[in-house]
Design a protein around this motif. Sequence first.
Motif, mmCIF file in Angstrom:
data_model
loop_
_atom_site.group_PDB
_atom_site.id
_atom_site.type_symbol
_atom_site.label_atom_id
_atom_site.label_comp_id
_atom_site.label_asym_id
_atom_site.label_seq_id
_atom_site.Cartn_x
_atom_site.Cartn_y
_atom_site.Cartn_z
ATOM 1 N N THR A 1 24.233 50.748 -43.157
ATOM 2 C CA THR A 1 24.362 51.650 -42.014
ATOM 3 C C THR A 1 25.130 50.948 -40.905
ATOM 4 O OG1 THR A 1 22.223 50.918 -41.130
ATOM 5 C CG2 THR A 1 22.222 52.872 -42.536
ATOM 6 N N LEU A 2 25.971 51.719 -40.221
ATOM 7 C CA LEU A 2 26.769 51.183 -39.127
ATOM 8 C C LEU A 2 26.630 52.098 -37.914
ATOM 9 C CD1 LEU A 2 30.051 50.189 -41.013
ATOM 10 C CD2 LEU A 2 28.288 48.654 -40.139
ATOM 11 N N PRO A 3 26.736 51.545 -36.720
ATOM 12 C CA PRO A 3 26.817 50.115 -36.437
ATOM 13 C C PRO A 3 25.461 49.434 -36.624
ATOM 14 C CG PRO A 3 26.693 51.342 -34.395
ATOM 15 C CD PRO A 3 26.777 52.361 -35.487
ATOM 16 N N LYS A 4 25.484 48.101 -36.578
ATOM 17 C CA LYS A 4 24.268 47.314 -36.757
ATOM 18 C C LYS A 4 24.080 46.403 -35.547
ATOM 19 C CE LYS A 4 21.955 44.194 -40.003
ATOM 20 N NZ LYS A 4 22.051 43.440 -41.272
ATOM 21 N N GLN A 5 22.847 45.985 -35.309
ATOM 22 C CA GLN A 5 22.541 45.118 -34.181
ATOM 23 C C GLN A 5 22.842 43.665 -34.548
ATOM 24 O OE1 GLN A 5 21.742 46.364 -31.343
ATOM 25 N NE2 GLN A 5 21.044 44.647 -30.098
ATOM 26 N N ILE A 6 23.524 42.961 -33.671
ATOM 27 C CA ILE A 6 23.899 41.580 -33.941
ATOM 28 C C ILE A 6 22.707 40.640 -33.765
ATOM 29 C CG2 ILE A 6 24.566 40.947 -31.591
ATOM 30 C CD1 ILE A 6 26.467 40.004 -34.803
ATOM 31 N N GLU A 7 22.709 39.591 -34.560
ATOM 32 C CA GLU A 7 21.706 38.533 -34.426
ATOM 33 C C GLU A 7 21.833 37.882 -33.055
ATOM 34 O OE1 GLU A 7 22.063 34.263 -36.250
ATOM 35 O OE2 GLU A 7 21.101 35.547 -37.743
ATOM 36 N N GLY A 8 20.691 37.614 -32.425
ATOM 37 C CA GLY A 8 20.695 36.910 -31.141
ATOM 38 C C GLY A 8 20.580 37.804 -29.930
ATOM 39 N N ILE A 9 20.641 39.139 -30.127
ATOM 40 C CA ILE A 9 20.507 40.088 -29.023
ATOM 41 C C ILE A 9 19.285 40.970 -29.300
ATOM 42 C CG2 ILE A 9 21.576 42.019 -27.790
ATOM 43 C CD1 ILE A 9 22.911 39.376 -27.248
ATOM 44 N N PRO A 10 18.411 41.171 -28.328
ATOM 45 C CA PRO A 10 17.225 42.010 -28.556
ATOM 46 C C PRO A 10 17.596 43.379 -29.096
ATOM 47 C CG PRO A 10 17.054 40.860 -26.454
ATOM 48 C CD PRO A 10 18.437 40.602 -26.965
ATOM 49 N N THR A 11 16.768 43.919 -29.970
ATOM 50 C CA THR A 11 17.081 45.175 -30.659
ATOM 51 C C THR A 11 17.131 46.369 -29.712
ATOM 52 O OG1 THR A 11 14.731 45.439 -31.183
ATOM 53 C CG2 THR A 11 16.116 44.388 -32.847
ATOM 54 N N ASN A 12 16.525 46.260 -28.541
ATOM 55 C CA ASN A 12 16.550 47.386 -27.605
ATOM 56 C C ASN A 12 17.813 47.407 -26.748
ATOM 57 O OD1 ASN A 12 15.989 45.184 -26.015
ATOM 58 N ND2 ASN A 12 14.234 46.095 -24.961
ATOM 59 N N GLU A 13 18.714 46.464 -26.978
ATOM 60 C CA GLU A 13 19.965 46.401 -26.238
ATOM 61 C C GLU A 13 21.075 46.972 -27.118
ATOM 62 O OE1 GLU A 13 22.513 46.703 -24.175
ATOM 63 O OE2 GLU A 13 21.396 45.318 -22.871
ATOM 64 N N THR A 14 21.400 48.259 -26.910
ATOM 65 C CA THR A 14 22.347 48.954 -27.790
ATOM 66 C C THR A 14 23.769 48.426 -27.656
ATOM 67 O OG1 THR A 14 22.683 50.692 -26.125
ATOM 68 C CG2 THR A 14 20.966 51.055 -27.797
ATOM 69 N N ARG A 15 24.069 47.702 -26.601
ATOM 70 C CA ARG A 15 25.412 47.130 -26.464
ATOM 71 C C ARG A 15 25.621 45.944 -27.404
ATOM 72 N NH1 ARG A 15 25.741 46.135 -20.100
ATOM 73 N NH2 ARG A 15 23.622 45.407 -20.537
ATOM 74 N N GLY A 16 24.570 45.574 -28.139
ATOM 75 C CA GLY A 16 24.680 44.499 -29.111
ATOM 76 C C GLY A 16 25.047 44.976 -30.504
ATOM 77 N N GLN A 17 25.560 46.195 -30.637
ATOM 78 C CA GLN A 17 25.909 46.733 -31.944
ATOM 79 C C GLN A 17 27.340 46.384 -32.334
ATOM 80 O OE1 GLN A 17 25.070 50.926 -31.429
ATOM 81 N NE2 GLN A 17 22.917 50.663 -31.974
ATOM 82 N N TYR A 18 27.593 46.400 -33.651
ATOM 83 C CA TYR A 18 28.925 46.052 -34.151
ATOM 84 C C TYR A 18 29.169 46.755 -35.478
ATOM 85 C CZ TYR A 18 26.489 43.000 -37.451
ATOM 86 O OH TYR A 18 25.667 42.521 -38.443
ATOM 87 N N GLY A 19 30.456 46.851 -35.861
ATOM 88 C CA GLY A 19 30.813 47.372 -37.176
ATOM 89 C C GLY A 19 31.370 48.774 -37.156
ATOM 90 N N GLY A 20 32.410 49.001 -37.986
ATOM 91 C CA GLY A 20 33.033 50.312 -38.108
ATOM 92 C C GLY A 20 33.991 50.304 -39.275
ATOM 93 N N ASP A 21 35.159 50.927 -39.100
ATOM 94 C CA ASP A 21 36.143 50.974 -40.188
ATOM 95 C C ASP A 21 37.554 50.632 -39.726
ATOM 96 O OD1 ASP A 21 36.777 53.204 -38.703
ATOM 97 O OD2 ASP A 21 36.353 54.655 -40.287
ATOM 98 N N ASP A 22 37.675 49.977 -38.563
ATOM 99 C CA ASP A 22 38.984 49.614 -38.023
ATOM 100 C C ASP A 22 39.229 48.121 -38.227
ATOM 101 O OD1 ASP A 22 41.351 49.300 -36.692
ATOM 102 O OD2 ASP A 22 40.568 49.783 -34.701
ATOM 103 N N ASN A 23 39.829 47.776 -39.367
ATOM 104 C CA ASN A 23 40.037 46.361 -39.671
ATOM 105 C C ASN A 23 41.089 45.697 -38.785
ATOM 106 O OD1 ASN A 23 38.103 46.329 -41.645
ATOM 107 N ND2 ASN A 23 39.533 46.691 -43.325
ATOM 108 N N SER A 24 41.891 46.480 -38.082
ATOM 109 C CA SER A 24 42.885 45.899 -37.173
ATOM 110 C C SER A 24 42.359 45.802 -35.747
ATOM 111 C CB SER A 24 44.170 46.726 -37.205
ATOM 112 O OG SER A 24 43.930 48.042 -36.724
ATOM 113 N N ASP A 25 41.092 46.021 -35.570
ATOM 114 C CA ASP A 25 40.475 46.002 -34.240
ATOM 115 C C ASP A 25 40.790 44.701 -33.497
ATOM 116 O OD1 ASP A 25 38.620 46.992 -32.214
ATOM 117 O OD2 ASP A 25 37.294 45.405 -32.880
ATOM 118 N N PHE A 26 41.067 44.817 -32.200
ATOM 119 C CA PHE A 26 41.406 43.672 -31.353
ATOM 120 C C PHE A 26 40.311 43.472 -30.316
ATOM 121 C CE2 PHE A 26 43.549 42.148 -27.403
ATOM 122 C CZ PHE A 26 43.849 40.866 -27.835
#
Length: 390
Positions: A131-156
Amino acid sequence: MKKFTVFLLSILTTIGVFAADVVISDDGSGIGTTTWTADNTYILDGFCFVMDGQTLTIEAGTVIKAKPGQQENASALIVAMGGKLIANGTPGLPIIFTSENDDLAGSVPDEANGLWGGLIMLGKAKTNNATLPKQIEGIPTNETRGQYGGDDNSDFSGSLRFVSIRHGGTDIGEGNEINGLTLGACGEETTFSHIEVVANKDDGVEFFGGFPWLDHIMVAWVGDDSYDYDEGFSGYGQFWATVQIEADGDRFGEHDGGPSDCETCEPYALPTIHNATYIGVRGKGRRTITFRDNAGGFYSNSIFALQDKGIDIEYIEGENEGSYQQWKNGNLKIENNIFQGVADSSAAKLFTVSVPKDENDNPKWEIPAGYEEAFAETFATTGNVVADAG
């Protein structure tokens, strides 16, 4: 005289002899689009986000410090999905991230760690999470700005050059420390060149999916793995190095293919890494590199030195045989490398096959006859040698 002193202090501050402290905090709206300049020292107070649509530019020679604190009081800089960090130092004017207690003149011991969080960059590239996006390691799960992942491999997500990250890795929870540099689904347009991570409590650099480019990366004296990848990471690395110390450290590389709840998910982790130099410490029982959970990858023209155990690839019983199957399929190659002082220098100990263990620390399966020998026999036929690299 007093007016002259005030005038002189103003001039010295302007030209950078004295830097003013600027405290950076985040009220939930991020830090905004802004530029941090070398005539100030920036103090991170808590989790500070570069949010979607915001760009943080950091001038060469700028020093960023972070307040201490554990769990909800930890301090870190996080580039959220859609945010950008442009931090391009120079050889003579690197950009430095460190602890608030570091005067850059010896106030913090070289190997001190866990004094602040770290640098986290999150993008929209592919991972193999279910499932995407997912919560990054090291950021509390209640902080939604810690999410990552999608389908744009050229993302900058940004560009970092000549950046030093020191003394990080604070705890945010039981067994959950922040890595020195964490990259979650950063795209191939995101670049890192001449970066060092020094004395981090957890991993040096950890990748969660994505396709970024990293060259001239140095990891020194970290408490866990030097380079850790997972979740389909398939970026490109050249001139990576690590130096371990006796007191701390684990593998040079912990390389996983997928998360524990989706080990067979695609895309598999297939990064390319050339010209690595990994130096360990004998007598600590550490492994050189582990490939598991269907991880693949390509290591070539590298040096592995002074480690008690060699490179192991994981066998998983059944139709999908894990990283061993990736090797059989040509998705895992270890070619033209020098091994110095690793294990007993025999091919059978330098190239080994492992299996997962159960809750009683017993192997889950038997490795099929001939599998270990087949992998070990490729040590010499793929250009690897035991030699003194000097």
